[in-house]
Scaffold this motif. Structure first.
Motif, mmCIF file in Angstrom:
data_model
loop_
_atom_site.group_PDB
_atom_site.id
_atom_site.type_symbol
_atom_site.label_atom_id
_atom_site.label_comp_id
_atom_site.label_asym_id
_atom_site.label_seq_id
_atom_site.Cartn_x
_atom_site.Cartn_y
_atom_site.Cartn_z
ATOM 1 N N GLN A 150 0.839 -1.186 0.000
ATOM 2 C CA GLN A 150 0.000 0.000 0.000
ATOM 3 C C GLN A 150 0.880 1.244 0.000
ATOM 4 O O GLN A 150 0.541 2.275 -0.574
ATOM 5 C CB GLN A 150 -0.916 -0.025 1.232
ATOM 6 C CG GLN A 150 -1.653 1.268 1.500
ATOM 7 C CD GLN A 150 -0.879 2.203 2.425
ATOM 8 O OE1 GLN A 150 0.125 1.817 3.031
ATOM 9 N NE2 GLN A 150 -1.326 3.428 2.516
ATOM 10 N N GLY A 151 2.051 1.148 0.642
ATOM 11 C CA GLY A 151 2.930 2.296 0.795
ATOM 12 C C GLY A 151 3.701 2.684 -0.439
ATOM 13 O O GLY A 151 4.498 3.636 -0.390
ATOM 14 N N VAL A 152 3.494 1.999 -1.571
ATOM 15 C CA VAL A 152 4.214 2.352 -2.798
ATOM 16 C C VAL A 152 3.649 3.631 -3.431
ATOM 17 O O VAL A 152 4.269 4.218 -4.322
ATOM 18 C CB VAL A 152 4.178 1.175 -3.805
ATOM 19 C CG1 VAL A 152 2.823 1.054 -4.443
ATOM 20 C CG2 VAL A 152 5.258 1.325 -4.877
ATOM 21 N N PHE A 153 2.512 4.111 -2.955
ATOM 22 C CA PHE A 153 1.833 5.180 -3.688
ATOM 23 C C PHE A 153 2.639 6.478 -3.799
ATOM 24 O O PHE A 153 2.557 7.151 -4.828
ATOM 25 C CB PHE A 153 0.438 5.439 -3.109
ATOM 26 C CG PHE A 153 0.386 6.191 -1.818
ATOM 27 C CD1 PHE A 153 0.328 7.577 -1.799
ATOM 28 C CD2 PHE A 153 0.374 5.527 -0.610
ATOM 29 C CE1 PHE A 153 0.269 8.274 -0.611
ATOM 30 C CE2 PHE A 153 0.310 6.204 0.586
ATOM 31 C CZ PHE A 153 0.271 7.595 0.594
ATOM 32 N N PRO A 154 3.461 6.900 -2.818
ATOM 33 C CA PRO A 154 4.275 8.107 -3.059
ATOM 34 C C PRO A 154 5.249 7.924 -4.215
ATOM 35 O O PRO A 154 5.556 8.876 -4.941
ATOM 36 C CB PRO A 154 5.014 8.318 -1.733
ATOM 37 C CG PRO A 154 4.205 7.587 -0.716
ATOM 38 C CD PRO A 154 3.642 6.407 -1.435
ATOM 39 N N TYR A 155 5.730 6.683 -4.395
ATOM 40 C CA TYR A 155 6.672 6.416 -5.478
ATOM 41 C C TYR A 155 5.966 6.350 -6.834
ATOM 42 O O TYR A 155 6.577 6.633 -7.864
ATOM 43 C CB TYR A 155 7.431 5.120 -5.184
ATOM 44 C CG TYR A 155 8.289 5.225 -3.952
ATOM 45 C CD1 TYR A 155 9.537 5.829 -3.992
ATOM 46 C CD2 TYR A 155 7.829 4.747 -2.725
ATOM 47 C CE1 TYR A 155 10.319 5.939 -2.858
ATOM 48 C CE2 TYR A 155 8.601 4.855 -1.585
ATOM 49 C CZ TYR A 155 9.851 5.456 -1.656
ATOM 50 O OH TYR A 155 10.616 5.569 -0.533
ATOM 51 N N ILE A 156 4.698 5.965 -6.833
ATOM 52 C CA ILE A 156 3.920 6.023 -8.068
ATOM 53 C C ILE A 156 3.831 7.470 -8.546
ATOM 54 O O ILE A 156 4.045 7.778 -9.716
ATOM 55 C CB ILE A 156 2.518 5.413 -7.850
ATOM 56 C CG1 ILE A 156 2.639 3.895 -7.655
ATOM 57 C CG2 ILE A 156 1.588 5.733 -9.016
ATOM 58 C CD1 ILE A 156 1.331 3.203 -7.327
ATOM 59 N N VAL A 157 3.519 8.371 -7.628
ATOM 60 C CA VAL A 157 3.477 9.794 -7.978
ATOM 61 C C VAL A 157 4.856 10.281 -8.388
ATOM 62 O O VAL A 157 5.015 10.990 -9.389
ATOM 63 C CB VAL A 157 2.946 10.615 -6.783
ATOM 64 C CG1 VAL A 157 3.076 12.106 -7.036
ATOM 65 C CG2 VAL A 157 1.487 10.245 -6.508
ATOM 66 N N MET A 158 5.870 9.894 -7.642
ATOM 67 C CA MET A 158 7.237 10.332 -7.907
ATOM 68 C C MET A 158 7.703 9.913 -9.299
ATOM 69 O O MET A 158 8.262 10.721 -10.060
ATOM 70 C CB MET A 158 8.167 9.732 -6.849
ATOM 71 C CG MET A 158 9.589 10.234 -6.854
ATOM 72 S SD MET A 158 10.618 9.276 -5.692
ATOM 73 C CE MET A 158 9.676 9.420 -4.168
ATOM 74 N N MET A 159 7.466 8.653 -9.661
ATOM 75 C CA MET A 159 7.930 8.173 -10.964
ATOM 76 C C MET A 159 7.065 8.708 -12.104
ATOM 77 O O MET A 159 7.546 8.878 -13.228
ATOM 78 C CB MET A 159 7.973 6.647 -10.982
ATOM 79 C CG MET A 159 8.985 6.073 -10.003
ATOM 80 S SD MET A 159 10.645 6.783 -10.225
ATOM 81 C CE MET A 159 11.272 6.665 -8.545
ATOM 82 N N GLY A 160 5.795 8.988 -11.812
ATOM 83 C CA GLY A 160 4.984 9.667 -12.817
ATOM 84 C C GLY A 160 5.558 11.028 -13.153
ATOM 85 O O GLY A 160 5.646 11.422 -14.329
#
Length: 1000
Positions: free
Chosen positions: A260-270
């Motif tokens: 669940q905690g991957v979401f900041p990295y989803i935004v970051m890599m976007g």
């Protein structure tokens, strides 16, 4: 006509409740699973590496990426300035002026916080270029200890908040004050529940693409959900929901909540993809995961009970201090409130007072961790029940019996609002006692104690919630704040079933499993409902938010599959079955309720009328004109299901925080080694009532997995931070997790009381032992040792302290340890030695003041420049094992007493960590125009360098410092055999550590 099957109740046609082997396993065992790192990458994909903070708390003064951008293969560097231009901070779960960005924009608040992203043609070039990003920090005081962080003089993480307590809520149910004033006894304890984490085999993976033409993002990640975070990510990326397409790979290498905690990295890599105009891929390594992913919330609980002489608890007071780390990362403060409705556990306690405080500290943010919220509740509650028994001189089992929710009282409304759906807790306890062999275990304990051995028995009764009510998180708000925001409640689940023209059945579920066997159970439900064989069914668990049916509550969390997702699968299959029954009834001129499905055929019960399933289903595609007018053609149904029992919080603060509540009763016998303090589990018995079991084989698998993970939390696992905020458990040599060798086989027992609130009567079972096992083992150890206070993890050193065993004195000739690494000291390296140098003390002293000499003797020094009187700036590369970093270092000379002594100070930072050192140098003239140089060296390290563990740092520190003075000896014209030997030895070790020549 073919003869119809005689019945649909044969074993061959029953799948629900059957111990069916997992359909997923063949692909996985053959190595044909497709995980996040195996998803095909588009042409032109670039690769990312992350610059992380080496400091727990510091202002970010500047980020200079110019040197990195000059390196071969580097296409761009994403910084906080880019993030501020293109994105927003993430929404926060409390009403406080806190900002959490995907990259640090003003200051860093924990070791490992992302500061910049380097994007290059491959991962190796990106990693190499991390050292080319120069970040200037201004370090700040830290707040690490939870209780110290709430003091008025503590360092404040978020200045606009004005303190580190970001939420403080109090609740009262019943009349606890009267209950306490009338109580025969009052018993209280204070406990600390530590941080631990999930440690899946597969770390985070993100593959992001930005579509500049449509200002949209298409991102594939091994994300677990819940999909409420889709909205969080859209707001952060400043795009509408239909411009963020989120996809998951077919398989996931475990999660237990942490993905669940991957979401900041989803935004970051976007945003990284937007920066370079190309797809960007990032794969997290294990060091990053330990240091910067997330952990479970550590909690300090003070719990007090009003008790009768017979051990009946009439009221509880509970003060919970939750340490959520540096940021309140969504969905926090979920850990605090997930269990709020059933804080009284399995007990009929009608009076309750609660205070919840959320605290910020300089640690990694917390998030979902298997059983989240449950271990933190049951550890103090069940420790309290044992203390009540001891203080009242009662049997702990009798105290549990006296307080359980009585038989025949379900559904039972608990004090804070949970509606316990079904069960018979006293009967479950007695079943476990009888079938688990408690009487025999008590005999073992008594015999062991007669022999002088440490043996104890522990008990735990717990309620396992499943299918979370989305509204529970809003309990962090006051009723007025909730009214302004609008009601939130429910738990929507979805499933889609399609039957193609040839009669094959496809099922899609938005559950994103990580190995639980969802495909198997979904196929079992469809096979029994439609009467088709398992091999005719294909279940797809991948998710594409751009085209699949899903809801904000979709995902795999809070043990929601058996009750919610499987229920939606059942409802969708019923829709398909009803449509086919209507078609068959028209053809055969019978009532549709007479149509049956079994063995791949559709037939009319009691007649010889039948046809194959695929022929009847195919008619909706090949001959829709022959079907009833109500039949739309094609055969595809989607079911959405949400239970009415999950209402929004009431004005009087009652909340049914979950839909279903399973019952667990555990007991165990443990023996503690009298010399080593090691805890051995003699027998562990765990009884579960999870409602109707859809596949008992998989239920047992979930119980075993939860037990193994809980065993680690009880005996081994802990995230440890130094008083200076450094992270001290950053490798799997320092953060120990159990393997199959350390995990005994538990005795698993079952009872079934189906839930009246779910379509199939099933409840969740995937998290229970994470809640019950740590405190059960702790109670057993406390019983064995007669200890009042025990803290997890119960490592041998902690247990020896409980036993009153002092460490033996240090043998003669063994000096002080050269490395200190403890929660109170941070990582400190020490070295003390001497060398003989040619020349007088004056010549040696003057040489140390020469910039050229300093540049020559500092290992890995590329360049050194004078910045002031006896002050220098150096560009240095240092390697320690797998960690190799380029430091921007400051070197200075102090306390000059020529020609007898001086002090050499140095500090530096890099993308891999920080270091600061002081070396006191003393010069003594000896015979033969020589000088003895004695040095006493101490350094502190942080960031990823500190996380490699003390073993490697100690030897590396000694070797590097030895090399400094070996080089100095040669610079002075020495070259004794001792120095030549050291030089050659260092070259060999350097080659082993780095795999190549050059400086280290």
């Amino acid at each position: 006509m073919n003869v119809a099957p005689s019945t649909i109740t044969t074993d061959e046609n029953q799948y629900i409740g059957k111990r069916q082997l997992r359909l997923e396993d063949e692909i996985l065992l053959r190595g044909q699973g497709r995980y996040g790192d195996e998803v095909p990458t588009p042409p032109g994909t670039l690769y990312a590496a992350i610059v992380r903070s080496p400091h727990p708390h510091a202002l970010v003064k500047s980020v200079d990426s110019s040197r990195a951008l000059e390196m071969d293969g580097v296409h761009g560097v994403l910084t906080g300035q880019d993030v501020q231009r293109w994105a927003k901070p993430f929404p926060v779960g409390v009403r406080q002026p806190m900002e959490h960005w995907c990259l640090a924009v003003d200051k860093v608040r924990y070791v490992g916080e992302p500061v910049a992203v380097v994007i290059a043609e491959n991962r190796y070039l990106a990693e190499d270029a991390l050292g080319g990003v120069a970040v200037e920090y201004e370090t700040l005081p830290v707040a690490v200890d939870t209780e110290s962080a709430i003091e008025p003089d503590a360092a404040i993480l978020h200045d606009d908040v004005g303190g580190n307590v970001v939420s403080d809520r109090q609740f009262r149910y019943g009349d606890p004050d009267t209950a306490f004033s009338e109580a025969d006894r009052q018993v209280s304890i204070k406990v600390r529940f530590p941080r631990s984490s999930c440690m899946p085999i597969e770390c985070y993976v993100v593959l992001a693409q930005f579509d500049s033409a449509n200002s949209a993002f298409d991102i594939t990640s091994n994300f677990q959900g819940p999909y409420a975070l889709h909205s969080v990510m859209c707001r952060a990326l400043k795009v509408p929901a239909n411009r963020l397409r989120l996809r998951t790979p077919p398989e996931s290498g475990g999660s237990f909540g942490i993905k669940q905690g991957v979401f900041p990295y989803i935004v970051m890599m976007g945003l990284a993809s937007r920066k370079v105009g190309a797809p960007v891929k990032w794969v997290e390594d294990r060091l990053e995961h330990l240091q910067g992913a997330s952990s479970g919330t550590n909690r300090v609980s003070t719990i007090e009970a009003a008790v009768t002489r017979e051990g009946r608890v009439t009221a509880l007071r509970l003060d919970q201090l939750d340490d959520c780390g540096a940021y309140l990362r969504a969905p926090e403060p979920a850990t605090t409130y997930r269990m709020h409705g059933n804080l009284t556990g399995a007990y009929a306690i009608r009076n309750l007072a609660v205070r919840n405080r959320i605290v910020m500290t300089n640690k990694t943010p917390t998030g979902l961790n298997r059983g989240f919220g449950g271990p933190q509740v049951y550890f103090p509650l069940e420790r309290l029940m044992q203390r009540i028994a001891i203080e009242l001189e009662l049997d702990p089992l009798d105290v549990i019996r006296a307080n359980l929710v009585p038989s025949g009282s379900f559904p039972y409304r608990s004090a804070a609002g949970s509606l316990l759906d079904s069960g018979d807790y006293p009967a479950g306890l007695e079943k476990a006692v009888k079938e688990g062999g408690l009487e025999e275990l008590i005999k073992r304990r008594d015999e062991a104690r007669r022999q002088g051995r440490y043996y104890g028995i522990g008990y735990t009764a717990a309620v396992e919630p499943s299918i979370s009510n989305m509204g529970y998180i809003t309990m962090a708000f006051t009723p007025d704040e909730r009214e302004q925001a609008g009601p939130k409640n429910g738990a929507v689940s979805t499933a889609t079933i399609t039957v193609d023209p040839l009669g094959s059945v496809s099922v899609h579920i938005s559950s994103t499993p990580q190995g639980q066997g969802h495909q198997t159970v979904a196929a079992q439900i469809v096979a029994e409902t439609l009467g088709v064989p398992l091999e005719a069914i294909r279940v797809n668990v991948e998710l594409d938010t751009g085209k699949d049916a899903w809801s904000i509550a979709s995902g795999n969390y809070s043990s929601r599959f058996s009750g919610a997702v499987a229920g939606a699968v059942y409802k969708a299959s019923i829709k398909i079955r009803d449509r086919l029954a209507t078609i068959a009834a028209k053809q055969w001129f019978v009532e549709s309720d007479r149509v049956r499905f079994a063995e791949g055929r559709i037939y009319v019960e009691g007649t010889d009328q039948s046809t194959s399933f695929h022929r009847m289903a195919g008619a909706t595609h090949w001959a829709p004109g022959t079907t009833p007018e109500s039949e739309p053609g094609g055969l595809r149904e989607t079911a959405f299901w949400t239970p009415v029992e999950l209402a929004a919080p009431s004005d009087d603060e009652l909340i049914n925080s979950s839909l279903c509540y399973g019952f667990i009763f555990d007991f165990c016998g443990v023996e503690v080694d009298a010399i080593t303090g090691a805890v051995r589990i003699d027998r562990y018995v765990t009884l579960h009532d999870a409602g109707r079991m859809l596949n008992p084989l998989l239920v047992d698998g979930q119980i075993r997995g939860g037990f193994a993970q809980a065993l680690g939390a009880a005996l081994m696992e802990e995230f440890v931070y130094g008083a200076d905020g450094s992270f001290l458990s950053g490798t799997l040599a320092d953060y120990l997790i159990p393997t199959s060798v350390e995990v005994p086989e538990p005795v698993i027992l079952h009872m079934e009381t189906p839930s009246p609130f779910t379509p199939l009567g099933a409840k969740g079972v995937g998290e229970g032992n994470n809640m019950s096992t740590p405190v059960c083992i702790a109670n057993a150890v406390a019983d064995a040792l007669g200890a009042k206070d025990v803290e997890l993890p119960l490592t041998p050193s902690k247990v020896r302290t409980l036993m009153g065993i002092d460490e033996p004195p240090r043998p003669e000739g063994v000096g002080e340890p050269e490395i200190e690494s403890s929660p109170d000291s941070g990582s400190k390296l020490k070295a003390r030695d001497s060398v003989e140098l040619p020349g007088s003390p004056r010549e040696v002293f003057d040489s140390l003041l020469d910039p050229e000499t300093l540049a020559a003797i500092i290992p890995g020094c590329h360049h050194l420049e004078v910045t002031g009187e006896n002050e220098y700036r150096a560009d240095v590369t240092v390697g320690v094992g797998m960690i190799r970093a380029r430091f921007d270092a400051r070197v200075s000379l102090h306390d000059l007493v020529p020609p007898n002594s001086l002090q050499l100070r140095g500090s530096g930072s890099s993308a891999m960590g920080s270091a600061a050192a002081i070396a006191k140098v003393t010069l003594t003239e000896i015979e033969g125009n020589k000088t003895r140089l004695e040095y006493d060296y101490e350094a502190t390290v942080g960031g990823k360098i500190a996380s490699v563990g003390g073993r490697m740092l100690q030897s590396a520190s000694k070797m590097i410092i030895g090399q400094v003075f070996s080089r100095f000896s040669h610079r002075m014209g020495g070259g004794s055999s001792r120095f030549m030997f050291l030089q050659k030895l260092w070259q060999r070790i350097r080659a082993l550590l780095t795999g190549k020549g050059g400086q280290s």
